[in-house]
Write a protein that holds these residues in place. Sequence first.
Motif, PDB file in Angstrom:
ATOM      1  N   LEU A  87       0.825  -1.195   0.000  1.00 51.54           N
ATOM      2  CA  LEU A  87       0.000   0.000   0.000  1.00 51.54           C
ATOM      3  C   LEU A  87       0.864   1.252   0.000  1.00 51.54           C
ATOM      4  O   LEU A  87       2.031   1.220   0.393  1.00 51.54           O
ATOM      5  CB  LEU A  87      -0.918   0.024   1.226  1.00 51.54           C
ATOM      6  CG  LEU A  87      -1.929  -1.122   1.365  1.00 51.54           C
ATOM      7  CD1 LEU A  87      -2.662  -0.994   2.693  1.00 51.54           C
ATOM      8  CD2 LEU A  87      -2.919  -1.117   0.210  1.00 51.54           C
ATOM      9  N   SER A  88       0.281   2.343  -0.431  1.00 50.23           N
ATOM     10  CA  SER A  88       0.989   3.618  -0.356  1.00 50.23           C
ATOM     11  C   SER A  88       1.182   4.015   1.107  1.00 50.23           C
ATOM     12  O   SER A  88       0.520   3.487   2.005  1.00 50.23           O
ATOM     13  CB  SER A  88       0.198   4.709  -1.087  1.00 50.23           C
ATOM     14  OG  SER A  88      -1.035   4.957  -0.417  1.00 50.23           O
ATOM     15  N   ASP A  89       2.101   4.927   1.347  1.00 52.67           N
ATOM     16  CA  ASP A  89       2.371   5.363   2.716  1.00 52.67           C
ATOM     17  C   ASP A  89       1.120   5.925   3.385  1.00 52.67           C
ATOM     18  O   ASP A  89       0.886   5.716   4.585  1.00 52.67           O
ATOM     19  CB  ASP A  89       3.487   6.415   2.725  1.00 52.67           C
ATOM     20  CG  ASP A  89       4.836   5.833   2.324  1.00 52.67           C
ATOM     21  OD1 ASP A  89       4.974   4.594   2.373  1.00 52.67           O
ATOM     22  OD2 ASP A  89       5.732   6.625   1.953  1.00 52.67           O
ATOM     23  N   TYR A  90       0.315   6.643   2.617  1.00 51.25           N
ATOM     24  CA  TYR A  90      -0.896   7.251   3.164  1.00 51.25           C
ATOM     25  C   TYR A  90      -1.848   6.177   3.693  1.00 51.25           C
ATOM     26  O   TYR A  90      -2.293   6.235   4.854  1.00 51.25           O
ATOM     27  CB  TYR A  90      -1.583   8.089   2.088  1.00 51.25           C
ATOM     28  CG  TYR A  90      -2.952   8.581   2.479  1.00 51.25           C
ATOM     29  CD1 TYR A  90      -3.097   9.685   3.315  1.00 51.25           C
ATOM     30  CD2 TYR A  90      -4.106   7.937   2.019  1.00 51.25           C
ATOM     31  CE1 TYR A  90      -4.359  10.144   3.683  1.00 51.25           C
ATOM     32  CE2 TYR A  90      -5.361   8.384   2.381  1.00 51.25           C
ATOM     33  CZ  TYR A  90      -5.480   9.484   3.208  1.00 51.25           C
ATOM     34  OH  TYR A  90      -6.727   9.919   3.575  1.00 51.25           O
ATOM     35  N   ASN A  92      -1.183   3.061   4.274  1.00 51.35           N
ATOM     36  CA  ASN A  92      -0.495   2.272   5.292  1.00 51.35           C
ATOM     37  C   ASN A  92      -0.659   2.911   6.663  1.00 51.35           C
ATOM     38  O   ASN A  92      -0.998   2.249   7.653  1.00 51.35           O
ATOM     39  CB  ASN A  92       0.990   2.144   4.944  1.00 51.35           C
ATOM     40  CG  ASN A  92       1.707   1.109   5.800  1.00 51.35           C
ATOM     41  OD1 ASN A  92       1.395   0.918   6.968  1.00 51.35           O
ATOM     42  ND2 ASN A  92       2.679   0.439   5.215  1.00 51.35           N
TER      43      ASN A  92
END
Length: 310
Positions: A87-90, A92
């Motif tokens: 997943l993207s950091d956001y 996540n």
Amino acid sequence: SELMYFQFNSTIEIQPNERTWTAVLLLMISFVGGAINAYIASGFMFGIRFRGGFFIFSISKSFSNILICSLVFFWLVPAVFVKENLLSDYFNMILSQFLLFGLYIQGNLTQCFLSLNRFATICFVGSVKRKNADLIALAVFTSWFSAIIWTLLGYPECTCFFSSESLTFRYADDCHVSNYQLQLYCAFVLMMISNMLNVISFLIICCGGAKSVSFSCRNASRRKQRNARMFIQCMVQSILFIIDVFLISSLNSGSFGDIIVALPSMAFFALFDGLVMLICNNDIQPACIASRNLQKKSSVISISASDFRM
């Protein structure tokens, strides 16, 4: 001295076989836990004729447990298997906060409402019955709104994220430790309130202080047994929260043994919480294990206040 939760910023190197065992364990626990809680939620919604506050709160807990198991099954398991965050950091950070903070506080708060429901039922009979529906709706809304608040707490600087490399939830800044400690304090206060209400309710029952009323009821014996199981469910679920907090808080060595206990602990708790609800509610149990020892005699008996559902 400040005790740092070992699950944050651990730098232990995970071996391939350890990663495999962790993924398999997460897979099995989350699948079984999710299936049990999905069965319970459907049983409470469609398999029980009456609707009371206790069962509405139990449905809310079941959905919370389903979300926990779903996040572990569909997110953590693949991430652990392929050693990628996926997943993207956001997303996540949001999901990590939701899993570790939002759903945990929501569960604690709902458990507190369950204990309050039993206490009010025993002590006040039906004195708040007229406003009961509004109070239940407000309580459910409060628990899920609290989950949102705790999920967004500190975002974006003071949030954590899952690291598939170290199999831990890491934090971006030291302030996240303060958020974690705040969560522990809030959870401890909620657990104290919940268990205090349970103890008071138990003492009232044992001392015969509960208000009572006499009326005719065909299944009075079954109703008394059901409400006794509801109280036992509430007690055991409150104890589970205590065990979970003290167990996880004591793991701070950062070893793989700690990780294999802590990472699946959320799904473990959801699984055992669901099992408690299943065992204590034979109205929704599968036919092969449900109790058939029901009394069908009509009589006029004295029923304590705990035999009324709110």
